[in-house]
Design an enzyme around this catalytic site. Structure first.
Site, mmCIF file in Angstrom:
data_model
loop_
_atom_site.group_PDB
_atom_site.id
_atom_site.type_symbol
_atom_site.label_atom_id
_atom_site.label_comp_id
_atom_site.label_asym_id
_atom_site.label_seq_id
_atom_site.Cartn_x
_atom_site.Cartn_y
_atom_site.Cartn_z
ATOM 1 N N GLU A 247 12.048 0.820 -12.755
ATOM 2 C CA GLU A 247 12.187 1.452 -11.432
ATOM 3 C C GLU A 247 13.050 0.558 -10.560
ATOM 4 O O GLU A 247 13.042 -0.660 -10.741
ATOM 5 C CB GLU A 247 10.812 1.577 -10.757
ATOM 6 C CG GLU A 247 9.865 2.497 -11.467
ATOM 7 C CD GLU A 247 8.438 2.380 -10.931
ATOM 8 O OE1 GLU A 247 8.220 1.710 -9.911
ATOM 9 O OE2 GLU A 247 7.559 2.964 -11.552
ATOM 10 N N LYS A 249 13.894 -1.822 -7.572
ATOM 11 C CA LYS A 249 13.052 -2.681 -6.748
ATOM 12 C C LYS A 249 13.613 -2.622 -5.327
ATOM 13 O O LYS A 249 14.704 -3.098 -5.055
ATOM 14 C CB LYS A 249 13.078 -4.109 -7.285
ATOM 15 C CG LYS A 249 12.145 -5.029 -6.547
ATOM 16 C CD LYS A 249 12.088 -6.386 -7.207
ATOM 17 C CE LYS A 249 11.007 -7.256 -6.606
ATOM 18 N NZ LYS A 249 11.029 -7.348 -5.165
ATOM 19 N N ARG A 254 5.673 -3.601 1.279
ATOM 20 C CA ARG A 254 4.724 -2.836 0.493
ATOM 21 C C ARG A 254 3.741 -2.137 1.419
ATOM 22 O O ARG A 254 3.312 -2.707 2.420
ATOM 23 C CB ARG A 254 3.989 -3.794 -0.426
ATOM 24 C CG ARG A 254 3.172 -3.138 -1.498
ATOM 25 C CD ARG A 254 2.877 -4.196 -2.538
ATOM 26 N NE ARG A 254 2.069 -3.704 -3.622
ATOM 27 C CZ ARG A 254 1.967 -4.326 -4.791
ATOM 28 N NH1 ARG A 254 2.633 -5.436 -5.008
ATOM 29 N NH2 ARG A 254 1.209 -3.848 -5.752
ATOM 30 N N GLU A 299 6.768 1.286 -1.463
ATOM 31 C CA GLU A 299 7.552 0.339 -0.677
ATOM 32 C C GLU A 299 8.245 1.128 0.431
ATOM 33 O O GLU A 299 8.936 2.112 0.150
ATOM 34 C CB GLU A 299 8.579 -0.340 -1.599
ATOM 35 C CG GLU A 299 9.360 -1.443 -0.964
ATOM 36 C CD GLU A 299 8.682 -2.827 -1.052
ATOM 37 O OE1 GLU A 299 7.504 -2.928 -1.490
ATOM 38 O OE2 GLU A 299 9.350 -3.802 -0.665
ATOM 39 N N PHE A 339 5.101 4.208 -5.941
ATOM 40 C CA PHE A 339 5.236 3.805 -7.347
ATOM 41 C C PHE A 339 3.925 3.724 -8.111
ATOM 42 O O PHE A 339 3.921 3.500 -9.303
ATOM 43 C CB PHE A 339 6.028 2.504 -7.481
ATOM 44 C CG PHE A 339 5.534 1.363 -6.628
ATOM 45 C CD1 PHE A 339 4.379 0.676 -6.957
ATOM 46 C CD2 PHE A 339 6.238 0.980 -5.487
ATOM 47 C CE1 PHE A 339 3.932 -0.377 -6.183
ATOM 48 C CE2 PHE A 339 5.791 -0.082 -4.699
ATOM 49 C CZ PHE A 339 4.636 -0.755 -5.049
ATOM 50 N N ARG A 415 -1.143 -11.531 -10.927
ATOM 51 C CA ARG A 415 0.198 -11.457 -11.479
ATOM 52 C C ARG A 415 0.051 -11.273 -12.981
ATOM 53 O O ARG A 415 -0.808 -11.893 -13.599
ATOM 54 C CB ARG A 415 0.907 -12.788 -11.199
ATOM 55 C CG ARG A 415 2.301 -12.648 -10.745
ATOM 56 C CD ARG A 415 2.856 -13.961 -10.275
ATOM 57 N NE ARG A 415 2.710 -14.111 -8.834
ATOM 58 C CZ ARG A 415 3.414 -13.428 -7.940
ATOM 59 N NH1 ARG A 415 4.305 -12.535 -8.324
ATOM 60 N NH2 ARG A 415 3.237 -13.621 -6.656
HETATM 61 P P1 ATP Z 1 4.930 -10.791 -4.853
HETATM 62 O O1 ATP Z 1 5.143 -10.574 -6.310
HETATM 63 O O2 ATP Z 1 4.091 -11.963 -4.519
HETATM 64 O O3 ATP Z 1 4.613 -9.555 -4.093
HETATM 65 P P2 ATP Z 1 7.247 -10.800 -3.316
HETATM 66 O O4 ATP Z 1 6.566 -10.064 -2.230
HETATM 67 O O5 ATP Z 1 8.113 -11.963 -2.986
HETATM 68 O O6 ATP Z 1 6.266 -11.335 -4.375
HETATM 69 P P3 ATP Z 1 8.567 -9.836 -5.480
HETATM 70 O O7 ATP Z 1 7.747 -10.686 -6.335
HETATM 71 O O8 ATP Z 1 9.995 -10.142 -5.364
HETATM 72 O O9 ATP Z 1 8.035 -9.725 -4.043
HETATM 73 O O10 ATP Z 1 8.338 -8.357 -6.008
HETATM 74 C C1 ATP Z 1 7.159 -7.642 -5.936
HETATM 75 C C2 ATP Z 1 7.239 -6.716 -4.743
HETATM 76 O O11 ATP Z 1 8.291 -5.785 -4.903
HETATM 77 C C3 ATP Z 1 6.024 -5.831 -4.593
HETATM 78 O O12 ATP Z 1 5.009 -6.514 -3.911
HETATM 79 C C4 ATP Z 1 6.561 -4.644 -3.812
HETATM 80 O O13 ATP Z 1 6.429 -4.905 -2.432
HETATM 81 C C5 ATP Z 1 8.045 -4.635 -4.118
HETATM 82 N N1 ATP Z 1 8.528 -3.461 -4.856
HETATM 83 C C6 ATP Z 1 9.693 -2.850 -4.600
HETATM 84 N N2 ATP Z 1 9.909 -1.835 -5.446
HETATM 85 C C7 ATP Z 1 8.852 -1.776 -6.287
HETATM 86 C C8 ATP Z 1 8.500 -0.942 -7.389
HETATM 87 N N3 ATP Z 1 9.290 0.047 -7.805
HETATM 88 N N4 ATP Z 1 7.327 -1.191 -8.012
HETATM 89 C C9 ATP Z 1 6.508 -2.192 -7.610
HETATM 90 N N5 ATP Z 1 6.801 -3.015 -6.574
HETATM 91 C C10 ATP Z 1 7.953 -2.815 -5.906
#
Ligand code: ATP
Length: 580
Positions: A247, A249, A254, A299, A339, A415
């Protein structure tokens, strides 16, 4: 239990910052607590009268608490404020006053004090300031001096014992069975409800079985599932199996949508109740979803409907505000790309395989291209397909991809390799940016004195020890504007001593309460004798050439920062990347 006894425990907890001692003291406190009060005690030791996600704040200013103290102990507001400034803490000023007046207190129970504090939080409307003042003054008047000391800190949010959630969970297990072996199932229940008080109360009332039976509850946020990182698309395919989902990102924030009939609640990544900030999403949840009850994750991202372009994170984050929310909703419309579906029509469906949850999700979104949209999904089998989709996503201004295992359950609060993130920043040596906690500030020299801040001491979270450890000094990469913002943030949470749960060999000019999370981009992770992150035999980890990417704002709590075990993994992955 009498509140006076709890206050004695506060004293002992305040006297140490060693985790093992904290657990020991807490487990003794929990052993003496009964099922009717354990929930309230869990909130009170974190200085709250409700779970973290509830916006129930006592919310009184220092000024108001000073007036309440003056009323309770025949003093004046000015005198209280003077003493507070001199002693540096409202509790100490309160203790001084209470001692002078030689009060003995009425020996109230924990529940009585909790309920009276809670009623202050619930007071609203006309004349509420005065009613809050009276209730607090009366309560202070009914307490012994040590209790006064701690209660005075609660309304202004300065009761800081430095007790993290994992410490509470360990202590609950020890209190009941003498060791930590129930911590994983307690944690599971906590991950599903984000409510320590509720988890503790269920444990005390219904035992281990009751805890195992806890399911998702609409209205209680779920601690989010998180993604792992891997150095290459090939490695990802190895982990995900023959067939997997990919998918886009999205780089927004979130949001967890809880819907039950006409009632809607929205929660952030950080489990804060954001319902009032996003009236547009609430309306959409009522109008665009087709089911009785559900918990959905997505998101939210600012979107230009005319050009069909996604806006950068900085724009989206302007929507996270408390005032003028309707105006901002018009100026910066959001779309939510959903998602995952965790709960449907009265049932917790987190145990269903991802693909099944996704199918259910697709059925409840019955109109296309409105505010709530399905995140695009492609089922694929090879690393070549991953890279093609990744390039497409990046060229549309997206952050990269999320890769998902088709048969995995939803893992609240953890995680795991069921989700793998594939980000733009992975083109460098490191496979991800690092989310660091601001721990201290170094005064600036030269031009930077103007901003008050010259460098930042930042750390990561050691989840095993429940403490913050240093990993870098960040001085470059900040614009003048960012220096000013950091200065404001740091001044707000500045403290006079090294806070509990901070482990550092470096002494900054001043310490700050670990609260603010900064996303940092670095060239590499190296070993260093200066820092305490992952320290073994005097050598820890450090970031090489760190630069600030963004302030995470209210999106992450300090405990949501990158963990030491993630740093260790990132350290190893960079070598794999170099050699691949
Ligand atoms: P964490 O993993 O701690 O949330 P983070 O907030 O820095 O770290 P990333 O690790 O970069 O973010 O990526 C995870 C985040 O990506 C999710 O928490 C969500 O907010 C976002 N996200 C965006 N698109 C998607 C998707 N299609 N599926 C799941 N998460 C998504």
């Amino acid at each position: 239990m009498k509140f006076k006894e709890l206050a004695e425990y506060y004293e002992r907890l305040e006297g140490t910052s060693k985790r093992l001692e904290l657990i020991d003291i807490l487990s003794k406190l929990f052993k003496e607590s009964d099922a009717g009060e354990i929930g309230r005690i869990c909130y009170l030791i974190q200085g709250r009268v409700a779970p973290f996600y509830e916006p129930t704040e006592i919310g009184m200013s220092e000024n108001l608490v000073a007036i309440a103290l003056a009323r309770a102990f025949d003093s004046t507001k000015e005198e209280v404020i003077r003493s507070y400034r001199h002693l540096g803490n409202m509790g100490l000023a309160a203790l001084d006053l209470a001692n002078k007046k030689k009060i003995r207190g009425e020996n109230l129970s924990v529940s009585e004090v909790f309920d009276r504090l809670h009623s202050i939080a619930e007071t609203s409307g006309e004349g509420s300031v005065d009613r809050k003042l009276t209730t607090l003054a009366d309560l202070l008047n009914d307490l012994d001096p040590v209790s006064v000391k701690h209660v005075a800190n609660i309304p202004i949010g300065t009761l800081r014992l430095g007790i993290g959630d994992p410490t509470v969970l360990d202590a609950l297990s020890i209190a009941k069975i003498g060791d930590k072996s129930l911590r994983p199932i307690l944690e599971d229940a906590y991950n599903k409800t984000s409510d320590l008080g509720f988890t503790a109360e269920t444990f005390y009332k219904k035992g281990e079985r009751g805890i195992r039976e806890i399911k998702l509850i609409v209205g209680k946020p779920i601690r989010p599932a998180l993604a792992e990182r891997l150095p290459s698309a090939e490695e990802a395919v190895k982990r995900l199996g023959d067939k997997f989902a990919a998918e886009p990102k999205f780089d927004g924030f979130r949001v967890q949508i809880h819907k039950n009939g006409d009632e809607v609640h929205l929660f952030s990544r950080n489990l804060e109740d954001m319902t009032h900030a996003f009236p547009d999403i609430v309306r959409a949840a009522k109008e665009e979803l087709n089911m009785e009850s559900a918990i959905i994750e997505g998101e939210a991202i600012a979107y230009n409907p005319v050009t069909s372009e996604f806006l950068p994170f900085q724009e989206t984050s302007k929507r996270r505000r408390k005032h003028e929310v309707e105006e901002m909703a018009k100026k910066l419309p959001l779309v939510v790309f959903v998602f995952d579906l965790l709960y449907l029509n009265g049932k917790d469906i987190t145990e269903l395989p991802y693909l099944k949850r996704r199918k259910h999700l697709e059925k409840i979104i019955h109109r296309e291209n409105l505010i709530i949209r399905k995140a695009e999904e492609r089922i694929m089998t090879s690393s070549k397909e991953i890279l093609e989709f990744f390039n497409e996503a990046v060229s549309e201004g997206l952050e990269g991809l999320m890769l998902k295992k088709l048969d995995s359950a939803y893992k609240a609060g953890g995680r795991g390799f069921h989700w793998i993130k594939f980000k733009r920043s992975q083109s460098g040596e490191l496979t991800d940016t690092v989310d660091c906690v601001l721990l201290g500030v170094f005064r600036g020299r030269g031009k930077r004195t103007e901003f008050g801040v010259g460098g930042l001491l930042v750390g990561v979270y050691d989840e095993k020890k429940d403490e913050f450890v240093t990993i870098s000094r960040v001085g470059t990469g900040l614009t003048d504007e960012e220096f000013r913002t950091v200065n404001k943030l740091a001044e707000k949470s500045r403290v006079s001593h090294k806070p509990a749960r901070v482990n550092s060999k470096i002494e900054p000019t001043f310490w700050v309460e670990p609260k603010e999370v900064l996303e940092i981009y670095a060239d590499e992770i190296t070993k260093s004798p200066i820092h305490t992150a992952g320290e073994e035999n005097g050598i820890g980890y450090a970031l090489r050439f760190p630069r600030l990417v963004k302030f995470r704002g209210a999106d992450k709590r300090a405990e949501d920062a990158t963990t030491v075990s993630e740093i260790k993994k990132l350290y190893k992955q960079q070598y794999k990347k170099k050699n691949s």
